[in-house]
Design an enzyme around this catalytic site. Structure first.
Site, PDB file in Angstrom:
ATOM      1  N   ASP A  92       0.847  -1.189   0.000  1.00  0.00           N
ATOM      2  CA  ASP A  92       0.000   0.000   0.000  1.00  0.00           C
ATOM      3  C   ASP A  92       0.883   1.240   0.000  1.00  0.00           C
ATOM      4  O   ASP A  92       2.038   1.194   0.428  1.00  0.00           O
ATOM      5  CB  ASP A  92      -0.957   0.011   1.199  1.00  0.00           C
ATOM      6  CG  ASP A  92      -0.246   0.261   2.520  1.00  0.00           C
ATOM      7  OD1 ASP A  92       0.680  -0.525   2.836  1.00  0.00           O
ATOM      8  OD2 ASP A  92      -0.605   1.211   3.233  1.00  0.00           O
ATOM      9  N   GLU A 156      -0.148  -0.579   5.720  1.00  0.00           N
ATOM     10  CA  GLU A 156       0.845  -0.017   6.643  1.00  0.00           C
ATOM     11  C   GLU A 156       0.730   1.502   6.731  1.00  0.00           C
ATOM     12  O   GLU A 156       0.831   2.085   7.818  1.00  0.00           O
ATOM     13  CB  GLU A 156       2.251  -0.407   6.186  1.00  0.00           C
ATOM     14  CG  GLU A 156       3.351  -0.097   7.197  1.00  0.00           C
ATOM     15  CD  GLU A 156       3.882   1.326   7.111  1.00  0.00           C
ATOM     16  OE1 GLU A 156       4.494   1.785   8.086  1.00  0.00           O
ATOM     17  OE2 GLU A 156       3.677   1.980   6.057  1.00  0.00           O
TER      18      GLU A 156
END
Length: 451
Positions: A92, A156
């Site tokens: 991500d 994250e």
């Protein structure tokens, strides 16, 4: 590095790595599904899963984590009786911010001035490629001498803790003798560095309300309490005159013992405008690695274009607080919330909502894995000695893994050196750093297997 077979292999794989990073960067995998389609994150996860399967990984799976995102897991068996190493990265990415500020499209990997530009190129899709390159180089030169687990996280950057909670619910899944977190970076390009500490973080949303609705500033201004002005007051209370973070009850005088950070170098790295002062007190390393730091990362208020002459009835902000090692993030959250509530002026109504939280981390640098990495980096970076640095950012998973596997050694390396400008416009990765760190990781796995 050219005389080393592992280095030669990695060098030969770099054109393929560029093609793969181009494909991975193209996914707009921001784990905020109010802004970006979930399908973009799913596409990135599937790409990584397919890459692991192609390398012979077993048990490859997309793990549905409690925050509604997916982490990619795979297991590559090594020789019988070998040690187990967990390799971590995340796919991500941060939003591109102001796309107009990018010199080239943020989700198109573009080479410019010897660097590869694109959102996630360094943080942390490049980390995924670093792991793949290291494993491919070992497979081509005698095989991978350890059992390898790979975990690629899907949220994250959001700090929503999905993988942490999943790991706690499945404690055997990520168990390993050593864990390599590929989400840090060298102190500068060409200087091999392991990150020995991370600041934790807490993220809160604060809302201030003063009126039932907006009012004409000419008719009511001067007596009607302005919610935006109240919010500005309370946010300003979070900093001293010199810019130091001041949260009531939170210590802010810790010292960093380790690699020094020259102030002029920091100004260049941070691209501070001429004549603008740095904030805070103490050394630069004290400020960014050992002390708390508050940042107002967003405010909801009327934009300048189209604004009306009104007293604002309500306003809100998103506040990030970085927490140094030795400070409990949950306690820091309570102190921050109490500070915001106590410092809100004029009896305005204030609400504080916690959005995310992660604990700080301190590694044990005396472990055998660190010697194995130092020896590997000495080969990958001829003439340079491995350095220890802190990192101001947070990787909440580190503390979760340290708590679940207290005997595991945890090392943090990666591609996010200062020139990478992660989280900003025009993020980039140095292909030379990708190459050298891939060599270092491969040699580390070989050294560690023999230790």
């Amino acid at each position: 590095m050219s005389s080393n077979p592992v280095a030669e292999t990695v060098s030969s794989l770099m054109p393929r790595a560029k093609e793969e990073l181009t494909a991975l960067v193209a996914f707009k995998s921001v784990a905020d599904f109010d802004q970006f389609p979930r399908s973009e994150s799913v596409g990135a996860a599937n790409w990584i899963a397919a890459a692991l399967r192609a390398e012979g990984f077993q048990d490859v799976d997309l793990l549905d984590t409690p925050d509604g995102t997916q982490s990619v897991y795979g297991y590559l068996p090594g020789p019988e009786g070998a040690k187990t190493v967990l390799l971590y990265a995340h796919y991500d990415v941060q939003p591109p911010l102001d796309e107009a500020g990018w010199a080239t499209p943020p989700f198109e990997l573009t080479e410019r001035g010897g660097r590869w530009y694109g959102r996630g190129a360094a943080d942390c899709k490049g980390g995924v490629l670093m792991h793949l390159l290291a494993l491919r180089a070992l497979k081509a030169n005698g095989g991978v001498p350890v059992h390898v687990k790979v975990i690629a996280e899907g949220s994250e950057e959001q700090g929503t803790g999905g993988l942490e909670r999943y790991a706690e619910q499945h404690p055997d899944l990520l168990a390993a003798d050593t864990i390599v977190i590929g989400d840090a970076g060298n102190f500068r390009v060409g200087l091999p560095t392991v990150t020995s500490t991370l600041r934790g973080m807490t993220l809160v949303r604060v809302r201030v309300d003063t009126l039932e609705g907006n009012l004409h500033s000419g008719q009511f201004g001067g007596a009607a309490p302005d919610a935006l002005a109240a919010l500005i007051r309370v946010l300003d209370s979070l900093r001293a005159e010199d810019g130091s973070t001041t949260v009531d009850g939170l210590a802010g005088d810790s010292r960093w013992e380790g690699l020094a950070y020259d102030e002029e170098q920091f100004r260049r790295d941070a691209r501070v405008l001429d004549g603008v002062e740095l904030i805070g007190s103490g050394s630069v390393a004290d400020r960014i690695w050992a002390r708390p730091a508050v940042t107002v990362i967003g405010i909801d208020c009327p934009p300048v274009v189209g604004a009306t002459p009104s007293v604002q009835a309500g306003a809100r902000a998103l506040v990030s607080l970085r927490v140094p090692p030795g400070v409990d993030a949950a306690e820091a959250t309570k102190l921050l919330q109490a500070h915001l509530e106590a410092r809100t002026p004029w009896g305005a109504r204030v609400g504080v909502e916690q959005i995310g939280q992660g604990q700080a981390f301190r590694a044990d640098t005396t472990s055998p894995a660190y010697q194995a990495m130092a020896d590997a980096m000495a080969v990958a970076y001829p003439g340079e000695e491995m350095q220890y640095a802190g990192q101001g950012g947070s990787i909440p998973l580190c503390n979760t893994l340290a708590a679940l596997y207290p005997q595991a050694e945890i090392l943090l390396i990666g591609l996010s050196e200062p020139e990478a400008q992660i989280h900003a416009v025009n993020e980039s990765v140095s292909p030379e750093e990708l190459e050298r760190l891939s060599v270092a990781e491969a040699l580390f796995l070989r050294n560690y297997a023999a230790s």
